[in-house]
Design an enzyme around this catalytic site. Structure first.
Site, PDB file in Angstrom:
ATOM      1  N   GLN A 132      42.554  62.562  19.936  1.00 29.99           N
ATOM      2  CA  GLN A 132      42.754  62.918  18.528  1.00 29.99           C
ATOM      3  C   GLN A 132      41.516  63.512  17.885  1.00 29.99           C
ATOM      4  OE1 GLN A 132      43.340  58.612  17.486  1.00 29.99           O
ATOM      5  NE2 GLN A 132      42.173  59.179  15.644  1.00 29.99           N
ATOM      6  N   CYS A 138      46.014  59.142  14.791  1.00 31.00           N
ATOM      7  CA  CYS A 138      46.516  58.231  15.827  1.00 31.00           C
ATOM      8  C   CYS A 138      48.004  57.963  15.651  1.00 31.00           C
ATOM      9  CB  CYS A 138      45.737  56.928  15.788  1.00 31.00           C
ATOM     10  SG  CYS A 138      45.739  56.100  14.172  1.00 31.00           S
ATOM     11  N   HIS A 276      44.929  51.235  13.224  1.00 29.54           N
ATOM     12  CA  HIS A 276      44.970  52.206  14.316  1.00 29.54           C
ATOM     13  C   HIS A 276      46.323  52.089  15.008  1.00 29.54           C
ATOM     14  CE1 HIS A 276      43.374  54.940  17.273  1.00 29.54           C
ATOM     15  NE2 HIS A 276      43.499  54.080  18.278  1.00 29.54           N
ATOM     16  N   ASN A 300      45.945  54.799  24.422  1.00 29.83           N
ATOM     17  CA  ASN A 300      45.197  55.172  23.228  1.00 29.83           C
ATOM     18  C   ASN A 300      45.143  56.694  23.110  1.00 29.83           C
ATOM     19  OD1 ASN A 300      43.691  54.836  20.929  1.00 29.83           O
ATOM     20  ND2 ASN A 300      41.885  54.007  21.926  1.00 29.83           N
TER      21      ASN A 300
END
Length: 333
Positions: A132, A138, A276, A300
């Site tokens: 990102q 995110c 997040h 992630n």
């Protein structure tokens, strides 16, 4: 003050910073800069080096304690190595959690046998790890990943979807692009909009832009979405029976920033505050199941050089550690 004087002052500052730095770390500093393609001005070099050294000391001490059996995961000075805590926290914002009032939109687990290990990557549900960058997007990557999984489940085709499409176009639903976003509002956008483009036609830029979505280029549609009731048991059922699930977590700690491998457990992690968004792609355990070394496998959006090639094992069965089950949602097709 002339240019020559300014240059002399800058050189003096760099010299002073260099003299105060630890010379034993010189080679590691140079290797780290090359690995992560870091280039600084004369004025920045000393400041960034000082921050990096503090982070390096923290990581080395943590890993010494890991060798002593005091924790279950290791850390590394990754691309965030020159970031202060304040700079890192600017990459995330507390995410407002939707009130679960409409029971028809809540995933209710059915009692029954569930597998002890799940990894949707092995069954073709998960695209490659993305990065990102400095954009707080995110939430867009998490939602794109959840839709990708359900698209594969329905069609047998794995298509990398466009987080940039979500960043640019879901503002009318209440998202704020690179500043802040909600996975719920992003899914609401895809549902109301009638589609989402692929990464190939709407590539990621890592910054806010105007909406360029074209209906004829849409490759994914959703008929709705479901929240997962806020327990780890319900999340485990959803992951096992549905596929990858979009979740929110508390990722504001240095230990998360520099995570490398192992089962992540951070005593300071909040079970109520999330800042997040990630994608749960499986779960399992290490060693004997009775020892309690259970984990969630999360994808992630910090690139492949973070964590375990972009993935993390986060402690499972520890009272909703880091808020993993507080805000879980998935699309319906």
């Amino acid at each position: 003050m002339g240019p020559a004087v300014l240059l002399a002052i800058l050189c003096l500052r760099v010299t002073e910073a260099t003299q105060s730095s630890d010379p034993s770390l010189d080679s590691e500093w140079q290797e780290w800069k090359i690995k992560y393609d870091k280039n600084y001005s004369l004025e920045e070099e000393g400041q960034k080096r000082a921050v990096w050294e503090e982070n390096m000391k923290l990581v080395k001490q943590h890993n010494i304690e890991y060798d002593q059996g005091k924790n279950n995961f290791t850390m590394q000075v990754n691309a965030f190595g020159d970031m202060t805590d304040e700079e890192y926290r600017k990459m995330m914002t507390d995410i407002p959690v939707q009130n679960l009032r409409k029971k028809r939109n809540i995933h209710q687990p059915i009692v029954g046998h569930l597998p002890k290990f799940v990894d949707w990557r092995r069954r073709g549900y998960v695209t490659s790890v993305k990065n990102q960058g400095i954009c707080n997007s995110c939430w867009a990557f998490s939602v794109a990943g959840a839709i990708e999984g359900q698209m594969f489940r329905k069609t047998g085709r794995l298509v990398s979807l466009s987080p940039q499409n979500l960043v640019d176009c879901s503002r009318p639903e209440g998202n704020y692009g690179c500043h802040m976003g909600s996975t719920f509002l992003a899914l609401k956008y895809v549902w109301k909009n009638g589609g989402l483009e692929a990464e190939s036609t709407y590539p990621y830029e890592g910054r806010d832009g105007y909406c360029r979505y074209l209906p004829e280029r849409s490759v994914a549609r959703v008929t709705g979405f479901s929240f997962v009731s806020r327990t780890e048991e319900a999340l485990m059922h959803a992951v096992a029976t549905i596929g990858p699930i979009s979740v929110g977590i508390d990722a504001s700690h240095k230990s998360f920033k520099f995570y490398k491998e192992g089962i992540y457990y951070e005593p300071k992690c909040s079970s109520n505050t999330i800042n997040h968004s990630v994608l749960v792609v499986g779960y399992g355990y290490e060693g004997r199941e009775s020892e309690g070394r259970k984990y969630w496998l999360i994808k992630n959006s910090h690139g492949k050089q973070w964590g375990m090639n972009g993935y993390m094992k986060l402690a499972r069965g520890w009272n909703n550690h880091c808020g993993i089950a507080k805000y879980a949602i998935y699309p319906r097709m």
